[in-house]
Design a protein around this motif. Structure first.
Motif, PDB file in Angstrom:
ATOM      1  N   ASP A 170       7.035  16.361   1.333  1.00 25.11           N
ATOM      2  CA  ASP A 170       6.380  16.182   0.037  1.00 25.11           C
ATOM      3  C   ASP A 170       6.769  14.837  -0.584  1.00 25.11           C
ATOM      4  OD1 ASP A 170       8.575  18.325  -1.883  1.00 25.11           O
ATOM      5  OD2 ASP A 170       8.932  16.991  -0.165  1.00 25.11           O
ATOM      6  N   GLN A 211       4.879   3.698  -4.010  1.00 16.36           N
ATOM      7  CA  GLN A 211       4.294   2.601  -4.799  1.00 16.36           C
ATOM      8  C   GLN A 211       5.111   1.321  -4.632  1.00 16.36           C
ATOM      9  OE1 GLN A 211       1.483   2.862  -6.382  1.00 16.36           O
ATOM     10  NE2 GLN A 211       1.279   5.027  -5.920  1.00 16.36           N
ATOM     11  N   ARG A 260       0.833  -1.207   0.000  1.00 17.94           N
ATOM     12  CA  ARG A 260       0.000   0.000   0.000  1.00 17.94           C
ATOM     13  C   ARG A 260       0.863   1.250   0.000  1.00 17.94           C
ATOM     14  NH1 ARG A 260      -3.933  -0.984   4.798  1.00 17.94           N
ATOM     15  NH2 ARG A 260      -3.349  -3.158   4.621  1.00 17.94           N
ATOM     16  N   PRO A 261       0.391   2.310  -0.606  1.00 22.74           N
ATOM     17  CA  PRO A 261       1.150   3.566  -0.527  1.00 22.74           C
ATOM     18  C   PRO A 261       1.181   4.064   0.913  1.00 22.74           C
ATOM     19  CG  PRO A 261      -0.970   3.921  -1.593  1.00 22.74           C
ATOM     20  CD  PRO A 261      -0.834   2.456  -1.389  1.00 22.74           C
ATOM     21  N   ASP A 262       2.169   4.730   1.210  1.00 21.37           N
ATOM     22  CA  ASP A 262       2.326   5.281   2.570  1.00 21.37           C
ATOM     23  C   ASP A 262       1.517   6.567   2.683  1.00 21.37           C
ATOM     24  OD1 ASP A 262       3.081   5.994   5.013  1.00 21.37           O
ATOM     25  OD2 ASP A 262       5.194   6.431   4.508  1.00 21.37           O
ATOM     26  N   TYR A 263       0.474   6.492   3.503  1.00 20.29           N
ATOM     27  CA  TYR A 263      -0.393   7.663   3.608  1.00 20.29           C
ATOM     28  C   TYR A 263       0.073   8.653   4.666  1.00 20.29           C
ATOM     29  CZ  TYR A 263      -3.738   5.429   0.539  1.00 20.29           C
ATOM     30  OH  TYR A 263      -4.336   4.889  -0.543  1.00 20.29           O
ATOM     31  N   SER A 264       1.129   8.285   5.350  1.00 12.30           N
ATOM     32  CA  SER A 264       1.575   9.212   6.398  1.00 12.30           C
ATOM     33  C   SER A 264       2.182  10.448   5.726  1.00 12.30           C
ATOM     34  CB  SER A 264       2.595   8.532   7.304  1.00 12.30           C
ATOM     35  OG  SER A 264       3.719   8.171   6.533  1.00 12.30           O
ATOM     36  N   TYR A 265       2.000  11.550   6.342  1.00 13.41           N
ATOM     37  CA  TYR A 265       2.418  12.822   5.757  1.00 13.41           C
ATOM     38  C   TYR A 265       3.844  13.145   6.181  1.00 13.41           C
ATOM     39  CZ  TYR A 265       2.275  17.740   4.505  1.00 13.41           C
ATOM     40  OH  TYR A 265       2.519  18.952   3.940  1.00 13.41           O
ATOM     41  N   GLU A 266       4.712  13.071   5.165  1.00 14.34           N
ATOM     42  CA  GLU A 266       6.097  13.415   5.481  1.00 14.34           C
ATOM     43  C   GLU A 266       6.597  14.364   4.415  1.00 14.34           C
ATOM     44  OE1 GLU A 266       8.740  10.102   6.091  1.00 14.34           O
ATOM     45  OE2 GLU A 266       7.268   9.179   7.399  1.00 14.34           O
ATOM     46  N   PHE A 321       5.602  11.381  -1.501  1.00 12.31           N
ATOM     47  CA  PHE A 321       4.473  10.471  -1.654  1.00 12.31           C
ATOM     48  C   PHE A 321       4.833   9.277  -2.528  1.00 12.31           C
ATOM     49  CE2 PHE A 321       2.334  14.373  -0.473  1.00 12.31           C
ATOM     50  CZ  PHE A 321       1.499  13.899   0.521  1.00 12.31           C
TER      51      PHE A 321
END
Lengths: 246, 293
Positions: free
Chosen positions: B77, B82, B69-75, B79
């Motif tokens: 910019d 994949q 899964r993509p990492d949804y945590s906000y770090e 993103f």
């Protein structure tokens, strides 16, 4: 003292019963209509008026209704109504045979109206009956004859109705049913319709094995949907692969 | 099951589906009953489904792969999380390479598809005559009303409170614009729209029998024996219960119909009902912008 009182009571009861017994045993038409008059005043006059003249806005004038209408409404238990605004529906007749004969004769004597029609189903033709039933009856009563809805009124189920009721309804046009005259449906046509109802509507030929109420394609579609839904779920479970838990 | 045997089984199932679909077409052309058609069509679809199940389970190689899964945590910019799927692509190519009889499989699948497509198309022949004459109507002034046997409708046939279906004399009866339903009411109760005076001689009213909602045949008529305690006289469509008040020019009083049934003006000539003009509006369902009144 006690036996004297008992004798008096017995005498009074006998005296009260005697005229009734005489009246009911007479087969004379006029006498029966007299019985009917008394019964009519008791049972029907609150809506149809003391002399059957009707009450405006409540119930129709019965002078000229004839024995056909009276026979139909009373023998199928459609009259009396609890509330004059209700649709008359088939129920158990409220009166016994003798009372029915008396009431029907009395209503017939109120004016010149159509008499109870005579029907000979043996003289009718099933195929002609089907043609006539399809064009004149099936709109409301459904092609299977089980009845239906005509916005604001029910068209009754025709299974088990007698040929005489069929003919009376065709001629009288009870409640919101159209009335068909002899120029539109001849007596021979009525024989055929009654024969069709007897031969086909009463004993439907269910080629699929189960009629599901004969109310058309809706229940059949429901059965198909339910069976298909179960089958699809089973197949999905069989071919699906569950991810093993680690 | 070995892949080899599975392939043969899939081919056999596809051919069985194709044969059943061809059987459907033959049975249809032969005029067989609907049960036979249903069984043939059912076998064709079941064969296709079984072939797809066996092919999915034993012919096409299946391999578990977990997509990260993509990492949804906000770090900041960043993103770009994949998963790596390049290995899966190689695996799939290897799996496809393992299929022998590739052409035979594709051929039988194509045959089953074509046969089933044919089986789906042939019943179109049952759709009936073309509907090019949707809006035209054979009713003109002077056209006589006849019953289903072509006999002219005499005014004495219909008593007050009754109804019948009539067709235009001398014209094709099997078109949308042809059938009318004739009812007879007490002329004293008529409340026809303005401009329709004289359209209902002796209380005879004629309306198009085709419902303005979905085009069903309007064949229910309620005609009260005693009006004060019963519903008003009205024509009712059996499909969705659109209800048309006959004395007010078939105005819609209930149901989904959007406009009244077109009325046919009548006159009586030598005791026979005759049209005194064309229908008052367009016949048939309200589609493609038909919104009169």
């Amino acid at each position: 003292m006690r036996s004297a009182r008992l004798a008096t009571a017995l005498a009074i009861v006998t005296a009260a019963l005697a005229p009734a017994a005489t009246a009911s045993s007479t087969t004379d038409q006029a006498g029966r209509a007299d019985d009917g008059k008394a019964l009519f005043r008791e049972e029907c006059s609150s809506c149809h008026g003391f002399a059957g003249q009707g009450i405006d806005g409540v119930a129709p004038d019965l002078r000229g209704a004839g024995t056909a209408a009276a026979d139909f409404y009373l023998r199928t238990g459609r009259m009396p109504l609890a509330n004059p605004g209700d649709q008359p529906l088939r129920s158990k007749p409220r009166y016994d045979e003798e009372q029915l004969d008396a009431l029907i004769d009395y209503v017939g004597s109120l004016g010149r109206g159509p008499a109870v029609p005579s029907v000979d189903t043996a003289a009718g033709s099933v195929s002609r009956g089907q043609e006539l039933f399809t064009s004149s009856c099936s709109g409301c009563h459904a092609i299977s004859g089980v009845g239906g809805v005509a916005v604001g009124a029910y068209a009754p189920n025709l299974q088990g109705v007698t040929p005489t009721e069929v003919a009376e309804a065709i001629r009288v046009g009870p409640y919101v049913m159209p009335a068909f005259g002899r120029r539109q449906l001849s007596d021979a046509d009525v024989n055929s319709i009654a024969r069709y109802i007897e031969a086909v509507v009463d004993s439907p030929d269910d080629p699929g094995g189960w009629g599901i109420g004969h109310i058309g394609p809706v229940p059949e579609g429901m059965v198909a949907w339910l069976l298909a839904a179960v089958t699809l779920i089973v197949i999905a479970m069989l071919i699906g692969e569950r991810r093993r838990r680690r | 099951m070995s892949r080899d045997r599975a392939e043969l089984l899939v081919i056999a199932l596809l051919l069985a589906a194709a044969a059943a679909a061809v059987g459907f077409v033959v049975a249809y052309l032969d005029g067989a009953d609907t049960q036979t058609l249903g069984i043939a069509g059912g076998i064709a679809f079941a064969g296709l489904a079984a072939a797809a199940i066996v092919a999915g389970a034993s012919v096409v190689r299946s391999l578990p792969s977990t997509e990260s899964r993509p990492d949804y945590s906000y770090e900041d910019d960043d993103f770009d999380g994949q998963g790596d799927v390049s290995g899966l692509r190689d695996d799939l190519a290897a799996g496809a390479d393992g299929i022998s009889r590739r052409k035979l499989l594709a051929g039988s699948a194509g045959l089953a598809g074509a046969a089933l497509g044919g089986a789906l198309v042939v019943p179109l022949a049952s759709l009936g005559p073309s509907t090019t004459a949707l809006t035209s109507s054979p009713w003109r002034s002077g056209v006589r009303l006849v019953d289903e046997n072509g006999v002219p409708v005499e005014s004495t046939v219909l008593q007050e409170g009754s109804f019948l279906t009539a067709f235009p004399g001398g014209a094709e009866a099997n078109t949308f614009g042809a059938p009318v339903v004739v009812v007879r009411v007490d002329p004293a109760g008529l409340e026809l729209p303005p401009g329709r005076e004289g359209w209902a001689p002796e209380g005879f009213l004629a309306f198009s029998k085709i419902c303005t909602h979905a085009g069903c045949a309007v064949n229910l008529y309620r005609s009260p024996l005693y009006e004060p305690t019963s519903p008003d006289p009205a024509l009712v469509c059996p499909c969705h219960y659109s209800t048309f008040d006959v004395r007010r020019g078939a105005e819609v009083v209930f149901g989904p119909a959007g406009r009244p049934l077109p009325q046919l003006p009548l006159r009586i000539e030598d005791g026979i009902l005759v049209a005194d003009g064309g229908l008052s509006g367009r016949v048939g369902p309200a589609w493609r912008g038909v919104r009169e009144q």
